[in-house]
Scaffold this active site. Structure first.
Site, PDB file in Angstrom:
ATOM      1  N   LYS A   1       0.867  -0.895   0.103  1.00 37.59           N
ATOM      2  CA  LYS A   1      -0.119  -0.070   0.126  1.00 37.59           C
ATOM      3  C   LYS A   1       0.869   1.393  -0.117  1.00 37.59           C
ATOM      4  O   LYS A   1       0.176   2.466  -0.289  1.00 37.59           O
ATOM      5  CB  LYS A   1      -0.850   0.110   1.311  1.00 37.59           C
ATOM      6  N   GLY A   2       1.982   1.311   0.613  1.00 35.72           N
ATOM      7  CA  GLY A   2       2.726   2.184   0.967  1.00 35.72           C
ATOM      8  C   GLY A   2       2.904   3.435  -0.252  1.00 35.72           C
ATOM      9  O   GLY A   2       3.100   4.507  -0.100  1.00 35.72           O
TER      10      GLY A   2
ATOM     11  N   GLU B   1       7.804   2.844  -6.077  1.00 38.51           N
ATOM     12  CA  GLU B   1       7.811   2.394  -4.664  1.00 38.51           C
ATOM     13  C   GLU B   1       7.758   3.452  -3.709  1.00 38.51           C
ATOM     14  O   GLU B   1       8.769   4.271  -4.121  1.00 38.51           O
ATOM     15  CB  GLU B   1       8.932   1.363  -4.550  1.00 38.51           C
ATOM     16  N   ASP B   2       7.491   3.307  -2.408  1.00 38.94           N
ATOM     17  CA  ASP B   2       7.944   4.489  -1.574  1.00 38.94           C
ATOM     18  C   ASP B   2       9.071   4.163  -0.709  1.00 38.94           C
ATOM     19  O   ASP B   2       9.900   5.313  -0.629  1.00 38.94           O
ATOM     20  CB  ASP B   2       6.650   4.128  -0.499  1.00 38.94           C
TER      21      ASP B   2
ATOM     22  N   ASP C   1      14.405  -1.015   1.168  1.00 42.54           N
ATOM     23  CA  ASP C   1      14.919  -1.296   2.467  1.00 42.54           C
ATOM     24  C   ASP C   1      15.846  -2.432   2.126  1.00 42.54           C
ATOM     25  O   ASP C   1      17.218  -2.262   1.659  1.00 42.54           O
ATOM     26  CB  ASP C   1      13.931  -1.712   3.502  1.00 42.54           C
TER      27      ASP C   1
ATOM     28  N   LYS D   1      16.934   3.249   1.635  1.00 39.06           N
ATOM     29  CA  LYS D   1      17.847   2.993   2.854  1.00 39.06           C
ATOM     30  C   LYS D   1      19.118   1.931   2.376  1.00 39.06           C
ATOM     31  O   LYS D   1      19.132   0.850   2.682  1.00 39.06           O
ATOM     32  CB  LYS D   1      17.156   2.362   3.797  1.00 39.06           C
TER      33      LYS D   1
ATOM     34  N   PHE E   1      13.405   4.285  11.319  1.00 39.73           N
ATOM     35  CA  PHE E   1      11.963   3.602  11.227  1.00 39.73           C
ATOM     36  C   PHE E   1      11.114   4.999  10.668  1.00 39.73           C
ATOM     37  O   PHE E   1      11.023   5.961  11.566  1.00 39.73           O
ATOM     38  CB  PHE E   1      11.466   3.228  12.397  1.00 39.73           C
ATOM     39  N   VAL E   2      10.499   4.956   9.648  1.00 39.73           N
ATOM     40  CA  VAL E   2       9.874   6.376   9.096  1.00 39.73           C
ATOM     41  C   VAL E   2       8.549   5.863   8.826  1.00 39.73           C
ATOM     42  O   VAL E   2       8.134   4.858   8.313  1.00 39.73           O
ATOM     43  CB  VAL E   2      10.806   6.820   7.734  1.00 39.73           C
TER      44      VAL E   2
ATOM     45  N   ASP F   1       3.669   3.485   6.830  1.00 38.66           N
ATOM     46  CA  ASP F   1       2.958   3.098   8.223  1.00 38.66           C
ATOM     47  C   ASP F   1       3.725   2.720   9.510  1.00 38.66           C
ATOM     48  O   ASP F   1       4.756   2.157   9.243  1.00 38.66           O
ATOM     49  CB  ASP F   1       1.804   2.184   7.928  1.00 38.66           C
TER      50      ASP F   1
ATOM     51  N   ARG G   1      -0.165   6.627   7.872  1.00 39.26           N
ATOM     52  CA  ARG G   1      -0.013   6.887   6.254  1.00 39.26           C
ATOM     53  C   ARG G   1      -0.556   8.299   5.619  1.00 39.26           C
ATOM     54  O   ARG G   1       0.108   8.626   4.637  1.00 39.26           O
ATOM     55  CB  ARG G   1      -0.776   5.850   5.473  1.00 39.26           C
TER      56      ARG G   1
HETATM   57  C1  PRP Z   1       7.282  -2.125   2.579  1.00 39.39           C
HETATM   58  C2  PRP Z   1       7.510  -0.839   1.653  1.00 39.39           C
HETATM   59  C3  PRP Z   1       8.321  -1.788   0.442  1.00 39.39           C
HETATM   60  C4  PRP Z   1       9.012  -2.861   1.074  1.00 39.39           C
HETATM   61  C5  PRP Z   1      10.211  -2.452   1.122  1.00 39.39           C
HETATM   62  O1  PRP Z   1       6.296  -2.563   2.234  1.00 39.39           O
HETATM   63  O2  PRP Z   1       6.364  -0.134   1.189  1.00 39.39           O
HETATM   64  O3  PRP Z   1       7.338  -2.169  -0.489  1.00 39.39           O
HETATM   65  O4  PRP Z   1       8.481  -2.805   2.558  1.00 39.39           O
HETATM   66  O5  PRP Z   1      11.176  -3.433   1.672  1.00 39.39           O
HETATM   67  P1  PRP Z   1      12.267  -4.403   1.295  1.00 39.39           P
HETATM   68  O6  PRP Z   1      13.216  -3.447   0.479  1.00 39.39           O
HETATM   69  O7  PRP Z   1      12.971  -4.696   2.511  1.00 39.39           O
HETATM   70  O8  PRP Z   1      11.607  -5.321   0.363  1.00 39.39           O
HETATM   71  P2  PRP Z   1       5.417  -3.354   3.493  1.00 39.39           P
HETATM   72  O9  PRP Z   1       5.767  -4.709   3.455  1.00 39.39           O
HETATM   73  O10 PRP Z   1       5.480  -2.834   4.901  1.00 39.39           O
HETATM   74  O11 PRP Z   1       3.811  -3.137   3.224  1.00 39.39           O
HETATM   75  P3  PRP Z   1       3.026  -1.727   2.878  1.00 39.39           P
HETATM   76  O12 PRP Z   1       3.651  -1.281   1.641  1.00 39.39           O
HETATM   77  O13 PRP Z   1       1.681  -2.267   2.661  1.00 39.39           O
HETATM   78  O14 PRP Z   1       3.020  -0.882   4.028  1.00 39.39           O
END
Ligand code: PRP
Length: 193
Positions: free
Chosen positions: A62-63, A118-119, A122, A150, A171-172, A178, A184
């Site tokens: 969703k991010g 992508e938001d 990580d 990151k 942690f943002v 979220d 969000r």
């Molecule tokens: C978060 C973010 C990315 C992903 C990045 O999504 O939105 O999609 O993690 O992490 P990575 O590089 O370690 O794979 P999340 O799983 O928290 O779901 P959300 O977008 O629904 O909050």
């Protein structure tokens, strides 16, 4: 309800499992103006690179939904939009590195210019997986944009084509990101302390 002092914000948060409130301290990392400026720059760069072509934006739910909405409105090339949702196997915050698609695209990417939106990157596992899956469907081109990156957290090698802000391992929350599905909708991006 909350209080704000400079970049420091304090919010009362209701923990439903424990039926109590707790005071959460956050520090603003990027305000809405700064984000808007960055999104405008990214949209300009992307529009120039894709000039005269239609771009299919693929948002990762969703991010990315807020970033994608703002980015799309700043782009000057024609765009179409679709979304995917991914889930990682494994429990808690430690990902096993295995990802699956839980909601696939409704559009074919074959022969199209595709930009994954992508938001945050990580470990890189999510984007690397989706990139590989979509590449196999033979788009004309496949690029990626992430508002936040990151690099110090990377577990697999992945570099986005366009990055808004490289950040440290905080942690943002906010602007789509979220904490237990909360925050969000904050217009800025905050570090939870
Ligand atoms: C978060 C973010 C990315 C992903 C990045 O999504 O939105 O999609 O993690 O992490 P990575 O590089 O370690 O794979 P999340 O799983 O928290 O779901 P959300 O977008 O629904 O909050």
């Amino acid at each position: 309800m909350g209080t704000a002092k400079g970049n420091e914000h304090k919010l009362w948060l209701y923990i439903s499992g424990q039926k109590k409130y707790t005071l959460l301290a956050m520090k603003r990392l990027f305000g809405d103006k700064e984000i808007r400026k960055k999104v405008g720059l990214l949209a300009g760069q992307i529009s120039r690179d894709f000039a005269g072509r239609e771009v299919l934006l693929v948002g990762i739910l969703k991010g990315a939904f807020i970033f994608m909405a703002d980015l799309a409105r700043k782009m000057t090339t024609p765009v179409k939009m679709d979304f995917v949702r991914l889930a990682s196997y494994g429990q808690g915050t430690i990902s096993s590195g295995k990802v699956r698609i839980t909601k696939d695209l409704e559009t074919s990417v074959k022969g199209k210019d595709v930009l994954i939106v992508e938001d945050i990157i990580d470990t890189g596992v999510t984007l690397k997986y989706l990139f590989r899956r979509l590449k196999a469907r033979r788009p004309r081109s496949l690029k990626t944009v992430a508002l936040l990156d990151k690099p110090s957290r990377r577990r697999v090698r992945f570099q986005a084509d366009y990055v808004g802000f490289a950040i440290e391992d905080h942690f943002v929350v906010g602007y789509g990101l979220d904490w237990n599905e909360k925050f969000r909708n904050l217009p800025g991006i905050y570090v939870v302390k």
